[in-house]
Design a protein around this motif. Structure first.
Motif: not given
Ligand code: ADP
Length: 632
Positions: A350-355
């Motif tokens: 549930g940890r998302w990184r913006w790319i």
């Protein structure tokens, strides 16, 4: 040995004990054709001078005889008992040659076996073996002189016996300067061991050995990379040595080192980039991921190989990613597309990184054969940008509020001064009237009533303003106490008599209703609702105050039969400084009353609501805690 001149043993292996060959065979010896006589069953044979010149060593001659004996021509001649021919390939000391062989059977005599005579063109000058050798050596030397490779012949101890002209030209060693020296003296110390092993291997087996690469010292002391092939020709009588061919590869090695260097530089560049490089195949599966991907996806880079590029993409971003990749894959080579997406750090985290991703189509480029995607982690930048935007919005809201307050303040000042001036003028006017001598008592009484009403109105307005400013400043504290509801209402009606004079006010509040409220606050609420009921309804219309107890609360309805309130105004009338359009016609006001009333009610833990029918009247309802309930 019957006829030794004719039947010479030509090899140790094939000592030919043909005791009784026909005399005619002797004539074969000096034919300009190669001729062999074979006793196929005994496995022995004889060769004439021309055939022996083709294969001067015993081993070579044995090979040649065996090749002829096993040829189709010989087999046919034997089988048919007649002449036969076939083309065969022969290994000679000049190399492999193709020859047409004629074979003729010679039936067995009373004291000799059946023989086969095979002849084929020799194409060698065989008048004397010596002349042939000298000529071939001459040709060989001319050839060697013009090669660009260094050719040197070593003896079995590794000593240099002969070097070609190119050797001198390339290495700078003059003429016979190196003859007699050990070849190993010219080899780089680090390479000597390998060279020695290769030399021993070459000695063990005739013919060429696999090539090796070495460094060789030239006359000026410089080291040069060479590719070395050793051809063991010890069994070739004319050579009797190991022919070593050295081909200079310094430039090639330098180029190889450069390529390796550059490849290494490129690799370390890619691997140390903060951006991540991912290569996808035509099915969008990962074929390469640079190490930096570990900073985005919580797994070793190799674990991504073979997986779909869509695996860790946020479901909301998936359509855009699929669209971008299919578009770029279908577009011309070299075209690119950019897309923003979120990748999950690890599945289910549930940890998302913006790319921020850019994909370039390199499918047609054979050195890549894929879609090269550059990923940049912009999570922190995005968070900072969001924070900045939020701060900006807060700032903007605050300044908008300030502007709105400023506008309200201006409107308020204008209204208040105007609304106060009107009753003031009335008071001044009627006071003047009262000073007149001989005033009729009825008129005087009327004047006093009007003055009282205006004063009451002004007092109400001033009290509202004070209440409002105290509420705005957050300075209002309430001290609720038990109050008998009907007393509260009748007292208020009595005090407001001058303002309610033109209305018939009915109070229907049961005597037992006791509420909990702050006396000043609740008085202000009741005053506002009663004066509004009078203000916004025609003279003579009734006003009713009803009281009841509902679920531990005291509910007070203030009902009038006045102008009513449009549905779209209902939400606004409790806003500070709000006056409904058209309210001015009905009566004076500042727009602070209802707002203050609602805030007071809420401070006391109650509610103030309204129901209204435009044209037929309104009911304002105050709900406050019941003392009976709270004392229970
Ligand atoms: P005001 O000083 O204008 O009376 P209020 O805050 O008391 O200010 O009321 C706000 C507005 O609500 C009024 O301007 C009026 O339009 C409307 N209003 C209040 N009470 C009534 C009522 N009993 N009947 C109809 N309209 C009302």
């Amino acid at each position: 040995m019957g006829k030794p001149g004719i039947v010479e043993p030509v090899s140790d292996v094939l000592a030919w004990p043909i005791e009784d060959v026909p005399d005619a065979v002797g004539a074969l010896e000096f034919l300009p054709l190669a001729a062999v006589v074979l006793d196929v069953h005994a496995g022995s044979g004889w060769a004439n001078a021309a055939a022996r010149a083709l294969a001067p060593t015993p081993e070579g001659l044995t090979r040649l005889l065996r090749t002829v004996a096993s040829s189709a021509a010989v087999a046919d001649a034997e089988a048919k008992g007649a002449g036969a021919s076939a083309v065969i390939r022969l290994a000679t000391h000049r190399g492999v040659v193709e020859r047409e062989v004629w074979a003729a059977p010679m039936p067995a005599g009373p004291d000799r076996p059946a023989l086969v005579v095979a002849t084929f063109p020799a194409d060698l000058d065989v008048r004397t073996a010596g002349t042939a050798d000298e000529e071939s050596v001459g040709r060989l030397e001319a050839m060697l002189a013009h090669t660009v490779d260094i050719i040197t012949v070593l003896d079995r101890d590794g000593k240099i016996v002969f070097s070609n002209a190119a050797a001198g030209a390339l290495t700078g060693f003059t003429g016979d300067g190196v003859s007699g020296q050990a070849a190993f003296d010219f080899i780089h110390p680090d390479d000597v061991e390998r060279a020695a092993t290769a030399f021993v291997d070459a000695l063990a087996q005739p013919g060429p050995s696999p090539s090796i690469e070495l460094r060789l010292r030239f006359a000026d002391g410089t080291w040069h990379d060479v590719d070395v092939v050793v051809n063991n020709l010890l069994d070739v009588a004319t050579v009797d040595g190991l022919v070593v061919t050295l081909h200079e590869i310094t430039d090639r090695k330098a180029a190889e080192r450069l390529v390796a260097d550059n490849a290494e530089k490129l690799r370390s560049l890619v691997e140390n980039l903060t951006d991540v490089i991912v290569v996808l195949d035509g099915e969008f599966q990962v074929t390469y991921a640079s190490p930096a991907i570990a900073k985005i996806i919580d797994a070793p880079p190799e674990s991504n190989l073979g997986r779909s590029a869509f695996n860790d993409v946020h479901p909301e971003d998936l359509p855009a990613v699929i669209d971008a990749l299919t578009t770029v894959a279908a577009a011309a080579a070299g075209s690119s597309v950019r897309v923003d997406l979120r990748l999950e750090e690890s599945p289910g985290s549930g940890r998302w990184r913006w790319i921020d991703a850019t994909a370039v189509n390199r499918l047609a480029d054979t050195s890549v054969s894929g879609i090269v995607v550059t990923l940049r982690d912009v999570t922190e930048q995005r968070a900072a940008a969001d924070e900045l935007r939020a701060a900006y919005e807060r700032e903007r809201d605050a300044s908008e509020r300030l502007r709105e307050l400023d506008r309200l303040k201006d409107a308020f000042l204008a209204t208040v001064s105007h609304e106060l001036r009107t009753p003031l003028s009335v008071i001044v006017g009627f006071s003047d009237l009262l000073e007149r001598p001989n005033l009729e008592p009825a008129i005087a009484g009327e004047a006093v009533a009007r003055i009282r009403a205006c004063a009451a109105e002004m007092r109400g307005m001033v009290e509202n303003l004070l209440a409002f400013s105290a509420l705005e400043a957050g300075k209002v504290t309430v001290r609720p106490e038990a109050m008998v509801a009907v007393d509260l209402i009748t007292t208020a009606v009595a005090r407001l008599r001058p303002l309610l004079a033109e209305h018939d006010v009915a109070v229907d509040v049961p005597a037992g209703l006791v509420l909990v409220a702050d006396p000043d606050a609740v008085e202000a609420v009741v005053r506002n609702l009663l004066t509004n009921a009078a203000k916004y309804s025609e003279a003579g219309s009734p006003i009713l105050v009803r009281g009841r107890e509902v679920d531990a609360t005291v509910v007070l309805d203030f009902e009038d039969h006045g102008v009513g309130i449009d549905a779209d105004q209902l939400d606004h009338i409790f806003e500070r400084l709000y006056r409904a359009p058209g309210a001015a016609f009905a009566g004076r006001g500042t727009g602070v009353g209802l707002n203050a009333a609602r805030r007071y009610t809420e401070l006391m833990g109650g509610r103030l609501t309204v129901e209204s029918m435009p044209g037929s009247g309104s009911v304002f309802t105050v709900t406050l805690p019941s003392a009976v309930a709270s004392s229970r």
